[in-house]
Motif scaffolding. Structure first.
Motif, PDB file in Angstrom:
ATOM      1  N   THR A 166      -3.317  37.322  -6.807  1.00  0.00           N
ATOM      2  CA  THR A 166      -4.724  37.002  -7.096  1.00  0.00           C
ATOM      3  C   THR A 166      -4.950  36.675  -8.565  1.00  0.00           C
ATOM      4  OG1 THR A 166      -5.360  39.311  -7.524  1.00  0.00           O
ATOM      5  CG2 THR A 166      -5.452  38.541  -5.230  1.00  0.00           C
ATOM      6  N   ILE A 167      -3.887  36.436  -9.324  1.00  0.00           N
ATOM      7  CA  ILE A 167      -4.033  36.137 -10.741  1.00  0.00           C
ATOM      8  C   ILE A 167      -4.925  34.919 -10.960  1.00  0.00           C
ATOM      9  CG2 ILE A 167      -1.935  34.710 -10.832  1.00  0.00           C
ATOM     10  CD1 ILE A 167      -1.531  35.851 -13.700  1.00  0.00           C
ATOM     11  N   ASP A 168      -5.735  34.987 -12.007  1.00  0.00           N
ATOM     12  CA  ASP A 168      -6.664  33.900 -12.323  1.00  0.00           C
ATOM     13  C   ASP A 168      -6.760  33.769 -13.844  1.00  0.00           C
ATOM     14  OD1 ASP A 168      -8.725  32.109 -12.646  1.00  0.00           O
ATOM     15  OD2 ASP A 168     -10.231  33.304 -11.594  1.00  0.00           O
TER      16      ASP A 168
ATOM     17  N   VAL B 289      -3.931  33.615 -24.310  1.00  0.00           N
ATOM     18  CA  VAL B 289      -4.366  33.283 -22.958  1.00  0.00           C
ATOM     19  C   VAL B 289      -4.871  34.562 -22.312  1.00  0.00           C
ATOM     20  CG1 VAL B 289      -3.585  32.630 -20.638  1.00  0.00           C
ATOM     21  CG2 VAL B 289      -2.849  31.303 -22.633  1.00  0.00           C
ATOM     22  N   ARG B 290      -6.010  34.438 -21.644  1.00  0.00           N
ATOM     23  CA  ARG B 290      -6.586  35.581 -20.948  1.00  0.00           C
ATOM     24  C   ARG B 290      -6.583  35.327 -19.449  1.00  0.00           C
ATOM     25  NH1 ARG B 290      -8.764  35.456 -25.904  1.00  0.00           N
ATOM     26  NH2 ARG B 290      -9.166  37.462 -26.919  1.00  0.00           N
ATOM     27  N   GLY B 291      -6.413  36.380 -18.696  1.00  0.00           N
ATOM     28  CA  GLY B 291      -6.445  36.256 -17.250  1.00  0.00           C
ATOM     29  C   GLY B 291      -6.898  37.546 -16.607  1.00  0.00           C
ATOM     30  N   LYS B 292      -7.091  37.496 -15.303  1.00  0.00           N
ATOM     31  CA  LYS B 292      -7.519  38.686 -14.568  1.00  0.00           C
ATOM     32  C   LYS B 292      -6.940  38.648 -13.163  1.00  0.00           C
ATOM     33  CE  LYS B 292     -11.924  38.528 -14.534  1.00  0.00           C
ATOM     34  NZ  LYS B 292     -13.371  38.601 -14.239  1.00  0.00           N
ATOM     35  N   PHE B 293      -7.054  39.780 -12.487  1.00  0.00           N
ATOM     36  CA  PHE B 293      -6.630  39.890 -11.093  1.00  0.00           C
ATOM     37  C   PHE B 293      -7.840  40.262 -10.250  1.00  0.00           C
ATOM     38  CE2 PHE B 293      -2.949  40.914 -13.704  1.00  0.00           C
ATOM     39  CZ  PHE B 293      -1.972  40.080 -13.172  1.00  0.00           C
ATOM     40  N   HIS B 294      -7.957  39.638  -9.088  1.00  0.00           N
ATOM     41  CA  HIS B 294      -9.104  39.896  -8.218  1.00  0.00           C
ATOM     42  C   HIS B 294      -8.810  40.936  -7.142  1.00  0.00           C
ATOM     43  CE1 HIS B 294     -11.390  36.682 -10.060  1.00  0.00           C
ATOM     44  NE2 HIS B 294     -10.347  35.866  -9.924  1.00  0.00           N
TER      45      HIS B 294
ATOM     46  N   GLN C  87      -2.598  25.367 -12.115  1.00  0.00           N
ATOM     47  CA  GLN C  87      -1.183  25.051 -12.318  1.00  0.00           C
ATOM     48  C   GLN C  87      -0.462  26.194 -13.029  1.00  0.00           C
ATOM     49  OE1 GLN C  87      -0.517  21.358 -14.397  1.00  0.00           O
ATOM     50  NE2 GLN C  87       1.716  21.556 -14.336  1.00  0.00           N
ATOM     51  N   ARG C  88      -1.114  26.750 -14.046  1.00  0.00           N
ATOM     52  CA  ARG C  88      -0.522  27.881 -14.770  1.00  0.00           C
ATOM     53  C   ARG C  88      -0.428  29.104 -13.860  1.00  0.00           C
ATOM     54  NH1 ARG C  88      -3.379  28.588 -20.085  1.00  0.00           N
ATOM     55  NH2 ARG C  88      -5.123  29.241 -18.784  1.00  0.00           N
ATOM     56  N   ASP C  89      -1.454  29.339 -13.058  1.00  0.00           N
ATOM     57  CA  ASP C  89      -1.424  30.485 -12.146  1.00  0.00           C
ATOM     58  C   ASP C  89      -0.268  30.375 -11.163  1.00  0.00           C
ATOM     59  OD1 ASP C  89      -3.686  31.341 -13.437  1.00  0.00           O
ATOM     60  OD2 ASP C  89      -5.071  30.758 -11.842  1.00  0.00           O
ATOM     61  N   ASP C  90      -0.031  29.176 -10.636  1.00  0.00           N
ATOM     62  CA  ASP C  90       1.083  28.979  -9.714  1.00  0.00           C
ATOM     63  C   ASP C  90       2.418  29.256 -10.407  1.00  0.00           C
ATOM     64  OD1 ASP C  90      -0.527  28.334  -7.585  1.00  0.00           O
ATOM     65  OD2 ASP C  90      -0.365  26.160  -7.873  1.00  0.00           O
ATOM     66  N   HIS C  91       2.532  28.854 -11.672  1.00  0.00           N
ATOM     67  CA  HIS C  91       3.774  29.099 -12.415  1.00  0.00           C
ATOM     68  C   HIS C  91       3.978  30.603 -12.625  1.00  0.00           C
ATOM     69  CE1 HIS C  91       6.440  28.326 -16.187  1.00  0.00           C
ATOM     70  NE2 HIS C  91       7.151  28.587 -15.117  1.00  0.00           N
ATOM     71  N   ILE C  92       2.904  31.330 -12.943  1.00  0.00           N
ATOM     72  CA  ILE C  92       3.023  32.773 -13.169  1.00  0.00           C
ATOM     73  C   ILE C  92       3.381  33.492 -11.868  1.00  0.00           C
ATOM     74  CG2 ILE C  92       1.788  34.857 -13.890  1.00  0.00           C
ATOM     75  CD1 ILE C  92       0.173  33.072 -15.794  1.00  0.00           C
ATOM     76  N   ARG C  93       2.931  32.962 -10.736  1.00  0.00           N
ATOM     77  CA  ARG C  93       3.289  33.564  -9.438  1.00  0.00           C
ATOM     78  C   ARG C  93       4.758  33.316  -9.090  1.00  0.00           C
ATOM     79  NH1 ARG C  93      -1.653  30.847  -7.825  1.00  0.00           N
ATOM     80  NH2 ARG C  93      -3.380  32.342  -7.797  1.00  0.00           N
TER      81      ARG C  93
END
Length: 196
Positions: free
Chosen positions: A71-73, A41-46, A78-84
């Motif tokens: 700002t995780i994306d 899984v890849r993600g970034k921060f804004h 749904q996954r972003d909310d879980h990571i937060r």
């Protein structure tokens, strides 16, 4: 060999010393983590801010940066909310990830920037592999610099210990997180030294 002698021997083409601010629009903080043992899984921060102080001698330079974890994306809300959530970042109490450098040393293909990374309320030593991409004038009369930095951290070292075991062994989320930073910075102070 003394630090002074060492720093004088480091030459960076086009090097411009001074204080630089990260350009958040052109700076990318991204990560990759193993998922289900078979993919990533890849993600970034804004939300990233930071200051780079390029010293007269490159090895005396420093960097400090802060990342807004909210700002995780990852491309999935749904996954972003879980990571937060408290399972991972717990952004309600630990909203920011920060890095403060402690030393810069030359390597065969660039520099090693050692420092302290604070994540999830835990501070650990981390070393970034740094490549200097160059220095240039922009169309608006400013001066810009570019860098690429990479590192790998273990999330459990920072107290993010959630385990989601899979039937038959393994875990849904890997422990190791690969971090990639593509950095563009803008000079906000006249350079003290310009090296060829």
């Amino acid at each position: 060999m003394s630090t002074n002698t060492k720093t004088q021997q480091v030459q960076v083409p086009g090097y411009v010393s001074g204080t630089w601010q990260l350009d958040p629009v052109h700076t990318d903080v991204s990560f990759t983590v193993r998922h289900m043992m078979v993919s990533k899984v890849r993600g970034k921060f804004h939300g990233v801010t930071g200051t780079i102080v390029l010293a007269e001698h490159p090895l005396d330079s420093t960097v400090s940066a802060d990342v807004d974890l909210s700002t995780i994306d990852t491309g999935n809300a749904q996954r972003d909310d879980h990571i937060r959530s408290a399972d991972f970042f717990g952004v309600e109490t630990h909203k920011t990830m920060s890095f403060r450098s402690t030393s810069v040393t030359p390597t065969d293909d660039g520099f090693a920037v050692a420092g302290e990374l604070t994540l999830h309320g835990v501070t650990r030593p981390v070393t970034l592999g740094l490549e200097v991409n160059g220095f240039t004038k922009d169309p608006y009369g400013g001066t810009r610099s570019g860098f690429t930095a990479t590192t790998t951290i273990n999330r459990k070292d920072f107290g993010i210990t959630i385990d989601m075991p899979m039937d038959g062994g393994g875990a849904v989320i890997g422990d190791k997180v690969q971090v990639l930073l593509e950095i563009e910075a803008v000079l906000d102070q006249e350079p003290a030294v310009l090296q060829a």
